[in-house]
Design a protein around this motif. Structure first.
Motif, PDB file in Angstrom:
ATOM      1  N   SER A 275       0.816  -1.211   0.000  1.00  0.00           N
ATOM      2  CA  SER A 275       0.000   0.000   0.000  1.00  0.00           C
ATOM      3  C   SER A 275       0.850   1.262   0.000  1.00  0.00           C
ATOM      4  CB  SER A 275      -0.934   0.000   1.203  1.00  0.00           C
ATOM      5  OG  SER A 275      -0.200  -0.148   2.386  1.00  0.00           O
ATOM      6  N   VAL A 277       3.254   1.933  -2.285  1.00  0.00           N
ATOM      7  CA  VAL A 277       3.700   2.311  -3.632  1.00  0.00           C
ATOM      8  C   VAL A 277       2.487   2.457  -4.540  1.00  0.00           C
ATOM      9  CG1 VAL A 277       6.012   1.356  -3.504  1.00  0.00           C
ATOM     10  CG2 VAL A 277       4.169  -0.105  -4.207  1.00  0.00           C
ATOM     11  N   GLU A 303       8.334   9.170   3.156  1.00  0.00           N
ATOM     12  CA  GLU A 303       7.777   9.830   4.332  1.00  0.00           C
ATOM     13  C   GLU A 303       6.527   9.105   4.824  1.00  0.00           C
ATOM     14  OE1 GLU A 303       8.487  13.415   5.618  1.00  0.00           O
ATOM     15  OE2 GLU A 303      10.397  12.459   5.118  1.00  0.00           O
ATOM     16  N   ARG A 304       5.800   8.525   3.879  1.00  0.00           N
ATOM     17  CA  ARG A 304       4.537   7.884   4.232  1.00  0.00           C
ATOM     18  C   ARG A 304       4.719   6.431   4.646  1.00  0.00           C
ATOM     19  NH1 ARG A 304       0.305   8.780  -0.526  1.00  0.00           N
ATOM     20  NH2 ARG A 304       0.891  10.881  -1.078  1.00  0.00           N
ATOM     21  N   THR A 306       5.652   3.232   6.381  1.00  0.00           N
ATOM     22  CA  THR A 306       6.093   3.002   7.751  1.00  0.00           C
ATOM     23  C   THR A 306       6.660   1.612   7.958  1.00  0.00           C
ATOM     24  OG1 THR A 306       3.802   2.496   8.234  1.00  0.00           O
ATOM     25  CG2 THR A 306       4.593   4.647   8.889  1.00  0.00           C
ATOM     26  N   GLN A 307       6.439   0.700   7.024  1.00  0.00           N
ATOM     27  CA  GLN A 307       7.008  -0.633   7.198  1.00  0.00           C
ATOM     28  C   GLN A 307       7.523  -1.149   5.860  1.00  0.00           C
ATOM     29  OE1 GLN A 307       4.429  -3.478   9.060  1.00  0.00           O
ATOM     30  NE2 GLN A 307       6.146  -4.709   9.706  1.00  0.00           N
ATOM     31  N   MET A 336       4.601  -0.947   3.177  1.00  0.00           N
ATOM     32  CA  MET A 336       3.243  -0.776   3.687  1.00  0.00           C
ATOM     33  C   MET A 336       3.129   0.469   4.538  1.00  0.00           C
ATOM     34  SD  MET A 336       2.387  -4.633   4.747  1.00  0.00           S
ATOM     35  CE  MET A 336       3.847  -4.816   5.685  1.00  0.00           C
ATOM     36  N   ILE A 337       1.893   0.963   4.627  1.00  0.00           N
ATOM     37  CA  ILE A 337       1.585   2.023   5.579  1.00  0.00           C
ATOM     38  C   ILE A 337       0.910   1.336   6.753  1.00  0.00           C
ATOM     39  CG2 ILE A 337       0.215   4.078   5.976  1.00  0.00           C
ATOM     40  CD1 ILE A 337       0.595   4.667   2.971  1.00  0.00           C
ATOM     41  N   ALA A 338       1.577   1.311   7.882  1.00  0.00           N
ATOM     42  CA  ALA A 338       1.054   0.575   9.031  1.00  0.00           C
ATOM     43  C   ALA A 338       0.803   1.538  10.182  1.00  0.00           C
ATOM     44  CB  ALA A 338       2.056  -0.486   9.458  1.00  0.00           C
ATOM     45  N   PHE A 339      -0.273   1.297  10.904  1.00  0.00           N
ATOM     46  CA  PHE A 339      -0.631   2.118  12.062  1.00  0.00           C
ATOM     47  C   PHE A 339      -0.209   1.377  13.317  1.00  0.00           C
ATOM     48  CE2 PHE A 339      -3.734   5.491  10.750  1.00  0.00           C
ATOM     49  CZ  PHE A 339      -3.467   5.385   9.417  1.00  0.00           C
ATOM     50  N   MET A 340       0.633   2.015  14.104  1.00  0.00           N
ATOM     51  CA  MET A 340       1.067   1.392  15.356  1.00  0.00           C
ATOM     52  C   MET A 340       0.069   1.777  16.447  1.00  0.00           C
ATOM     53  SD  MET A 340       3.682  -0.157  14.459  1.00  0.00           S
ATOM     54  CE  MET A 340       4.352  -0.197  12.816  1.00  0.00           C
TER      55      MET A 340
END
Lengths: 433, 155
Positions: A275, A277, A303-304, A306-307, A336-340
């Motif tokens: 997610s 790219v 910047e976006r 996160t993983q 990936m864009i991951a929310f911690m």
């Protein structure tokens, strides 16, 4: 999958393929990185020799180092032409720090230095820098050469794409290896749903005696080749790993290129997906290109993201930095864009719970061990019992973590225990598998 | 006025509220629906998604209330996004029942105070799994968007 549903509804035992984004798209190229970091070693214990120094001018394909002890000395090549910036110990995606040569590009992307001709096949492969198990293959009598061309990891489609685009190269590479090491049989395993690839491979393999193409019903993890062979040949003695050699599809293409066109192994196809790219694709990159540069080329914003994971979602290794290079063994990058989720807002649903002995991990384990039991022993630091129950039989497929309704990181715990140095001497009893 | 509307919705109720809110707000708005897996991983690439809220005049946060708290995904975004300090924030939450309103409001203000953001307006919609998400409630959400716009324009 919130609440009690994960426990009482049987999730599918294998995760979805997520292949629709990259499958079937033609392969693209990104052969002009600004900087490459070429590791001279594969593991920190490797003996190596560096043949260049800082501020040297190198050309693409020029030999910059050697790895291993005689008689099998493997060459390491510069993957772009430019200037050597530094030689330093730098992180690599497998989690080690390795001595690497950093080369800054001079913008010239045409042509590369070819491997010297007029020598035997094995010498050519060593010169081309293709990392195979030369010592074992030459010393012992290998009976079967096994190619696992299935894609076990979700998101990854690079093997399928290679098979679709270069079936002739794959068969030629396999033939070359069989001839060079005098191996009588070669088995090429492809997933059953890759109908067009199987057809093309069978057509290419018709003229080559000894090469068999096998459609297999499901994908096998990269380390589970003995299991694949056992299922394939329906022989229990096929488990003896000393008589089986395994090789990667990408390496077969490199072997064919090295022998036919004298090209060193300085570029490989990888899958870039996730997610993070905007344009996921199978892309051909130079060895040593940093993950960050590949992701930026594929429309990712560092910047976006996160993983970053090297490899797929199940067997991949999470990275702590985007400056690690693509190596010869990198199959893909998952960004990936991951929310911690933070303390106080971490719902119990997403937290790790206690093992309820649902035995889903036992059901799905491809090598039939009990991951919950082994992980519990590892947690209690009772490693001897863990080894007796088959700690080293584990093939790191990651399915146990995927199916666990209590969200226990089983695969992580087992992997951590396996990496302990003091357990290396222990071996599991023969009756475990 | 450039605004960012970022919300997470599971069954689609917050999505409906967010659409009406965006219609009421008008102006130039980047609308991002956080489509996440239970582990918190975004499923699809979203071109407008950003961790950096510096270019926006107004940040609108939407989410559903889970066990009387702001949903973990929205809380994670509030804690992780950059340049939220001193930004004007409007929030709309949806929940199953009216009695979680104050708890969720307290939780939201605590989160935003930690980031030193300014909560200018707050809106809560009772949905009861969509059964009570009536037309009038959606109109109120649109009116809330109007109000926020006026507040921001008046300064």
């Amino acid at each position: 999958m919130d609440g009690f549903w994960p426990t009482f509804i049987r999730r599918p035992q294998t995760p979805p393929r997520y292949a629709e984004k990259t499958a079937g798209q033609p392969m693209t190229s990104f052969l002009s990185p600004r900087v490459v970091t070429v590791p001279l070693q594969e593991t920190p214990q490797d003996v190596f020799q560096c043949l260049v120094k800082a501020k040297d001018e190198v050309a693409a394909g020029q030999k910059i180092g050697e790895r291993g002890a005689p008689p099998f000395v493997l060459s390491v090549h510069a993957s772009i032409s430019g200037t050597v910036r530094e030689i330093d110990t730098l992180p690599c995606p497998h989690g080690n720090n390795l001595t690497s040569v950093v080369i800054e590009s001079d913008g010239n992307t045409n042509g590369c230095v070819k491997v010297a001709s007029g020598r035997g096949n094995i010498e050519t492969l060593l010169d081309a820098g293709i990392s195979l198990d030369y010592e074992k293959w030459s010393g012992e009598k290998i009976e079967v050469l096994l190619v696992n061309a299935t894609e076990f990891d979700p998101y990854m489609t690079v093997s399928h794409q290679i098979l679709r685009e270069k079936p002739d190269h794959v068969v030629k590479g396999l033939k070359t290896l069989m001839d060079s090491f005098s191996i009588p049989r070669g088995h090429l395993c492809v997933e059953r749903d890759q109908v067009s690839s199987i057809k093309a491979l069978k057509e290419s393999a018709q003229a080559v005696p000894g090469v068999n193409v096998h459609p297999v019903p499901k994908a096998y993890p990269p380390a589970a080749e003995p299991l694949l062979l056992r299922n394939l040949l329906k022989q229990r003695e096929a488990l003896v790993p000393n008589r089986v050699g395994t090789v990667d599809v990408c390496q077969l293409v490199a072997v064919s290129d090295a022998v036919m066109q004298r090209l060193p192994f300085i570029e490989r196809p990888i899958t870039v997906v996730g997610s993070g790219v905007s344009s996921p694709q199978n892309i051909r990159v130079r060895i040593g290109t940093t993950f960050g540069e590949v992701l930026t080329h594929c429309g990712g914003d560092l910047e976006r993201i996160t993983q970053i994971v090297m490899g797929g979602g199940l067997t991949g290794i999470s990275q702590h930095s985007s400056s690690v290079p693509v190596t010869q063994k990198t199959t893909g990058i998952l960004a990936m864009i991951a929310f911690m989720m933070t303390e106080g807002h971490h719902s119990k649903i997403y937290e790790r719970g206690d093992c309820v002995r649902c035995a889903k991990c036992v059901d799905c384990c491809p090598v039939s061990i009990q991951p919950n039991l082994i992980a519990a022993y590892c947690e209690k630091r009772r490693f001897e019992e863990a080894v007796q129950n088959g700690l080293f039989v584990c093939v790191d497929c990651g399915l146990c973590s995927y199916v666990c309704p209590a969200r226990i990181p089983l695969s992580h715990m087992i992997k951590t225990a396996k990496s302990r140095g003091d357990l290396r001497t222990m071996t599991s009893p023969p009756g475990v598998v | 006025m450039k605004s960012l509307i970022i919300y997470c919705s599971k069954t689609g109720n917050t999505h409906k509220v967010a659409q009406r809110f965006a219609r009421g707000l008008g102006g130039e708005a980047d609308i991002v629906r956080l489509d996440l897996s239970p582990e918190g991983i975004m499923k699809e690439f979203h071109p407008a998604f950003t961790w950096d809220v510096a270019p926006y005049d107004l940040v609108c946060l939407g989410g559903w209330v889970m066990v009387m708290k702001v949903h973990p995904f929205l809380a994670a975004y509030i804690e992780a996004c950059r340049n939220l300090e001193g930004k004007r924030v409007a929030a709309f939450l949806t929940g199953g029942a009216i009695f979680s309103r104050n708890h969720a409001y307290q939780d939201l203000t605590r989160l935003l105070e930690k980031r030193k953001a300014r909560l200018i307006r707050f809106h809560y919609t009772t949905t009861l799994l969509g059964l009570t998400l009536t037309r009038s409630k959606l109109e109120r959400a649109e009116q809330f968007g109007h109000d926020v716009r006026h507040l921001v324009e008046e300064g």
